[in-house]
Design a protein around this motif. Structure first.
Motif, mmCIF file in Angstrom:
data_model
loop_
_atom_site.group_PDB
_atom_site.id
_atom_site.type_symbol
_atom_site.label_atom_id
_atom_site.label_comp_id
_atom_site.label_asym_id
_atom_site.label_seq_id
_atom_site.Cartn_x
_atom_site.Cartn_y
_atom_site.Cartn_z
ATOM 1 N N THR A 97 69.458 62.467 -81.140
ATOM 2 C CA THR A 97 67.947 63.060 -80.464
ATOM 3 C C THR A 97 68.437 63.928 -79.187
ATOM 4 O O THR A 97 69.397 63.970 -78.795
ATOM 5 N N ALA A 98 67.200 64.506 -78.591
ATOM 6 C CA ALA A 98 67.411 65.275 -77.668
ATOM 7 C C ALA A 98 68.218 64.664 -76.429
ATOM 8 O O ALA A 98 68.855 65.233 -75.575
ATOM 9 N N SER A 99 67.800 63.387 -76.300
ATOM 10 C CA SER A 99 68.582 62.652 -75.228
ATOM 11 C C SER A 99 70.033 62.607 -75.575
ATOM 12 O O SER A 99 70.849 61.639 -74.613
ATOM 13 N N GLY A 100 70.573 62.693 -76.752
ATOM 14 C CA GLY A 100 72.049 62.628 -77.133
ATOM 15 C C GLY A 100 72.250 61.254 -77.978
ATOM 16 O O GLY A 100 73.238 60.782 -78.318
ATOM 17 N N GLU A 101 71.181 60.333 -77.962
ATOM 18 C CA GLU A 101 71.545 58.924 -78.680
ATOM 19 C C GLU A 101 71.693 59.169 -80.031
ATOM 20 O O GLU A 101 70.959 60.010 -80.788
ATOM 21 N N GLU A 102 72.621 58.507 -80.688
ATOM 22 C CA GLU A 102 73.099 58.906 -82.103
ATOM 23 C C GLU A 102 72.288 57.786 -82.741
ATOM 24 O O GLU A 102 72.589 56.485 -82.523
ATOM 25 N N PHE A 103 71.906 58.255 -84.026
ATOM 26 C CA PHE A 103 71.469 57.135 -85.073
ATOM 27 C C PHE A 103 72.199 57.343 -86.413
ATOM 28 O O PHE A 103 71.807 57.324 -87.472
ATOM 29 N N ALA A 104 73.529 57.461 -86.176
ATOM 30 C CA ALA A 104 74.484 57.728 -87.158
ATOM 31 C C ALA A 104 74.443 56.368 -88.302
ATOM 32 O O ALA A 104 74.673 55.464 -88.190
ATOM 33 N N GLY A 105 73.849 57.119 -89.448
ATOM 34 C CA GLY A 105 73.747 55.922 -90.563
ATOM 35 C C GLY A 105 72.357 55.085 -90.363
ATOM 36 O O GLY A 105 72.078 54.075 -90.993
ATOM 37 N N ARG A 106 71.585 55.524 -89.317
ATOM 38 C CA ARG A 106 70.415 54.767 -88.839
ATOM 39 C C ARG A 106 69.015 55.021 -89.264
ATOM 40 O O ARG A 106 68.047 54.424 -89.034
ATOM 41 N N VAL A 107 68.923 56.187 -89.659
ATOM 42 C CA VAL A 107 67.851 56.892 -90.024
ATOM 43 C C VAL A 107 67.868 57.569 -91.599
ATOM 44 O O VAL A 107 68.881 57.891 -92.032
ATOM 45 N N LEU A 108 66.826 57.358 -92.383
ATOM 46 C CA LEU A 108 66.554 58.034 -93.569
ATOM 47 C C LEU A 108 65.801 59.140 -93.446
ATOM 48 O O LEU A 108 64.919 59.315 -92.516
ATOM 49 N N PRO A 109 66.061 60.327 -94.409
ATOM 50 C CA PRO A 109 65.153 61.488 -93.983
ATOM 51 C C PRO A 109 63.849 61.306 -94.344
ATOM 52 O O PRO A 109 63.396 60.425 -95.130
ATOM 53 N N VAL A 110 63.073 62.198 -93.697
ATOM 54 C CA VAL A 110 61.477 62.263 -93.848
ATOM 55 C C VAL A 110 61.276 63.519 -93.820
ATOM 56 O O VAL A 110 61.983 64.654 -93.306
ATOM 57 N N ARG A 111 60.147 63.994 -94.319
ATOM 58 C CA ARG A 111 59.499 65.349 -94.385
ATOM 59 C C ARG A 111 59.614 65.942 -92.628
ATOM 60 O O ARG A 111 59.159 65.408 -91.998
ATOM 61 N N THR A 112 60.064 67.288 -92.781
ATOM 62 C CA THR A 112 59.905 67.936 -91.340
ATOM 63 C C THR A 112 58.655 67.718 -90.460
ATOM 64 O O THR A 112 58.769 67.338 -89.581
ATOM 65 N N GLU A 113 57.575 67.708 -91.196
ATOM 66 C CA GLU A 113 56.255 67.736 -90.365
ATOM 67 C C GLU A 113 56.029 66.268 -89.928
ATOM 68 O O GLU A 113 55.348 66.123 -88.745
ATOM 69 N N LEU A 114 56.647 65.038 -90.617
ATOM 70 C CA LEU A 114 56.373 63.679 -89.997
ATOM 71 C C LEU A 114 57.304 63.550 -89.055
ATOM 72 O O LEU A 114 57.007 62.784 -88.099
ATOM 73 N N ARG A 115 58.306 64.278 -89.030
ATOM 74 C CA ARG A 115 59.353 64.037 -87.720
ATOM 75 C C ARG A 115 58.684 64.428 -86.562
ATOM 76 O O ARG A 115 59.048 63.944 -85.430
ATOM 77 N N GLU A 116 57.466 65.242 -86.741
ATOM 78 C CA GLU A 116 56.904 65.643 -85.341
ATOM 79 C C GLU A 116 56.092 64.479 -84.940
ATOM 80 O O GLU A 116 55.782 64.431 -83.704
ATOM 81 N N VAL A 117 55.764 63.527 -85.671
ATOM 82 C CA VAL A 117 54.856 62.302 -85.215
ATOM 83 C C VAL A 117 55.617 61.080 -85.028
ATOM 84 O O VAL A 117 55.200 59.972 -84.448
ATOM 85 N N LEU A 118 57.142 61.082 -85.441
ATOM 86 C CA LEU A 118 57.855 59.792 -85.424
ATOM 87 C C LEU A 118 58.607 59.909 -84.163
ATOM 88 O O LEU A 118 59.010 61.224 -83.905
#
Length: 194
Positions: A8-29
């Protein structure tokens, strides 16, 4: 399945913790994908469900949909879902909570309808189970303890002329609210299917 390291922008890592989603949906998550262990309540459209499942299944994740006997596998495939990794339980009967819990033990994403039939204790147990197992829970309807609520609004269809032609797609506004890092309301306009 191997997941890339995402930050994330804050540098917090989600290695192996997120599944992919459409680019547009990333804007609201609030995360850079579908966070494992999260509950994301969906309202307003089966196309929204398909949009949430498409990228994850295309990248190798397994998904299950419970309680939607009229779900079209062809429509799911046309929306980009890898249907060979999609399990369907059209009619769970009176065992909805047990079926969803069992699927959460081995499936990456579990979507289901019939949320009103579950009691408060079952809701708490399911939420705890998905957090422990790293499953993404996708209730189709109200869910009091959801991390994020996504709903479709302001639909506009495209493709028809002056009384002729075929519907090709629709534009919808997806509104997101939630708790914690998702508390700030967000919206995005997307075309469904993709």
């Amino acid at each position: 399945m191997s997941l890339a390291r995402v930050s994330t922008a804050s540098g917090e890592e989600f290695a192996g913790r997120v599944l992919p989603v459409r680019t547009e949906l990333r804007e609201v998550l609030p995360w850079p994908g579908l966070r494992r262990g999260a509950t994301i309540a969906l309202r307003g459209s089966t196309s929204l469900l398909f949009a949430v499942l498409a990228s994850a299944t295309a990248e190798g994740s397994w998904a299950a949909v419970v309680g939607l006997p009229g779900l079209s596998v062809l429509a799911a495939a046309e929306a980009g879902i890898a249907v060979q990794r999609l399990a369907l339980v059209p009619r769970p009967g009176t065992q909805l909570g047990e079926v969803v819990a069992a699927l959460a033990d081995g499936i990456d994403l579990v979507a289901f309808t019939g949320t009103a039939t579950l009691g408060t204790a079952q809701v708490r147990k399911l939420s705890a189970r998905v957090r422990q197992r790293g499953t993404v829970l996708l209730p189709l309807g109200p869910w009091p303890s959801a991390d994020v609520h996504l709903r479709c609004a302001n639909t506009r269809w495209h493709g028809t002329g002056a009384g002729d032609g075929h519907l090709t797609h629709r534009e919808v506004d997806i509104h997101a609210t939630g708790r914690g890092s998702a508390a700030r309301p967000r919206s995005v306009r997307v075309c469904l299917p993709g």
